[in-house]
Design a protein around this motif. Structure first.
Motif, short mmCIF file in Angstrom:
data_model
loop_
_atom_site.label_atom_id
_atom_site.label_comp_id
_atom_site.label_asym_id
_atom_site.label_seq_id
_atom_site.Cartn_x
_atom_site.Cartn_y
_atom_site.Cartn_z
N LEU A 4 0.81 -1.57 -0.28
CA LEU A 4 0.20 0.39 -0.02
C LEU A 4 0.70 1.34 0.10
O LEU A 4 1.96 0.83 0.46
CB LEU A 4 -1.31 -0.08 0.81
N ILE A 5 -0.09 2.42 -0.15
CA ILE A 5 1.41 3.08 -0.70
C ILE A 5 0.65 5.14 -0.32
O ILE A 5 -0.61 4.51 -0.64
CB ILE A 5 1.56 3.75 -2.10
N ALA A 6 1.22 6.13 1.15
CA ALA A 6 0.05 6.63 1.39
C ALA A 6 -0.15 7.52 0.40
O ALA A 6 0.56 7.83 -0.29
CB ALA A 6 1.19 7.21 2.61
N ILE A 7 -1.49 8.90 0.91
CA ILE A 7 -1.36 9.42 0.04
C ILE A 7 -0.27 10.72 -0.28
O ILE A 7 -0.24 11.00 -1.79
CB ILE A 7 -2.99 10.12 0.25
N HIS A 8 -0.03 11.06 0.63
CA HIS A 8 1.78 11.91 0.11
C HIS A 8 2.63 10.66 -1.16
O HIS A 8 3.09 12.05 -1.40
CB HIS A 8 1.88 12.35 1.82
N LYS A 9 2.81 10.16 -0.28
CA LYS A 9 3.60 9.69 -1.43
C LYS A 9 3.40 9.21 -2.53
O LYS A 9 3.77 9.82 -3.44
CB LYS A 9 4.15 8.04 -0.83
N LEU A 10 1.98 9.43 -2.98
CA LEU A 10 1.42 8.95 -4.15
C LEU A 10 1.67 10.50 -4.78
O LEU A 10 1.05 10.36 -5.92
CB LEU A 10 0.33 8.33 -4.09
N SER A 11 1.57 11.71 -4.07
CA SER A 11 0.68 12.38 -4.81
C SER A 11 2.45 13.28 -4.93
O SER A 11 2.30 13.73 -6.54
CB SER A 11 0.55 13.58 -3.76
#
Length: 306
Positions: A4-11
């Motif tokens: 899973l990837i966190a929203i801030h990292k995906l952003s």
């Protein structure tokens, strides 16, 4: 939380803001997973694929409703169908733009002959009688004349905010909204203030300057004067005053443009740039399963025109 990837990292990875990701998610293009401990949004491999497809198609101005059909059937055949539809729409737009250009030239010629005159029902009727307009453009012109009376009364409201003591947190990143909000929300819950606090957010320096670039976002909550605030949060006094208020749609950027457009034609009020604008976050407790966590009221400070 493996894979899973966190929203801030995906952003940061895709050059998208967290606000954009939340908007697309509210349109049911993909789903995130919320971590109960941190409050962060996380995305699995399927969601990331959907985000990448959505980002590609939005750069081509493919409508959200058509992107949804791709998500239901992730094949190159469906992508081809969507692109063919987009090309057909662009061809139709070119024809429409050409026709409108001719009509606008006629319109400009009429205006030059009636320079410095006020718009009245009489000369508007003359305009419509002497220029060959499509029904669509004629409707747009009539709407332009009535915009101030109709849209202001239906959409834009003017309210007075009282002075408020607030606890706030500011974050700077490519995805600062959740980072700014989570410490404030966590403290409100621990202090049993969630039922009384009003939540306000807004962009801070450095201001947004493009997708994938860090910017600031602040989140604050109104609190009683006697409440002691923890060290990880700061305290300030909001002066209150007069604000133009518009309820935001899922397209927050588009809603801000609508607010400023309506305000630009208002006869009585104009923006007061000496104060900060806000987005009031009102928690969505609707039982219908909506993924939109908060409804937003956009608040632009105003003053009476001189």
């Amino acid at each position: 939380m493996n894979n899973l990837i966190a929203i801030h990292k995906l952003s940061a990875q895709l050059g998208l803001t967290s606000r954009t990701l939340r908007h697309w998610e509210s349109e049911d293009l993909f789903c995130s997973i919320r971590d109960n401990d941190s409050g962060w949004r996380f995305y699995d491999e399927n969601a990331v694929l959907c985000v990448r497809i959505t980002a590609l198609l939005r750069t081509l101005d493919v409508p959200i409703c058509e992107i949804k059909t791709v998500m239901d059937n992730k094949t190159f055949e469906k992508l081809q169908e969507v692109i063919v539809n987009r090309l057909s729409a662009l061809k139709a737009q070119r024809v429409e733009i050409s026709n409108k250009e001719k009509q606008l030239v006629q319109f400009l010629s009429f205006l030059q002959e009636h320079n410095n005159q006020l718009i009245t029902d009489e000369n508007l009727s003359e305009l419509l009688a002497n220029i060959k307009l499509t029904n669509e453009l004629q409707y747009e012109l009539e709407e332009l004349i009535m915009l101030n009376q109709q849209e202001n009364s239906k959409k834009l409201r003017f309210i007075t905010l009282p002075p408020m003591r607030v606890a706030y947190n500011v974050a700077v990143s490519v995805s600062p909204e959740d980072e700014a909000m989570i410490p404030v929300i966590d403290w409100l819950k621990s202090a049993n203030l969630t039922g009384t606090a009003r939540l306000f957010g807004g962009n801070m320096n450095p201001m947004p300057s493009g997708e994938g670039k860090p910017y600031g976002y602040g989140m604050c909550a109104s609190i009683p004067d006697e409440i002691v605030v923890p060290d990880n949060l700061k305290v300030m006094k909001l002066p209150g005053g007069l604000y133009a208020m518009l309820e935001s749609s899922d397209d927050i950027g588009g809603s801000w443009k609508t607010l400023m457009k309506l305000l630009s034609i208002n006869d009585k009020y104009e923006p007061d740039h000496s104060k900060l604008c806000f987005e009031e976050h009102i928690r969505n407790d609707s039982p219908d399963g909506s993924k939109q966590e908060y409804f937003l009221n956009l608040l632009e400070p105003v003053k009476i025109k001189k």
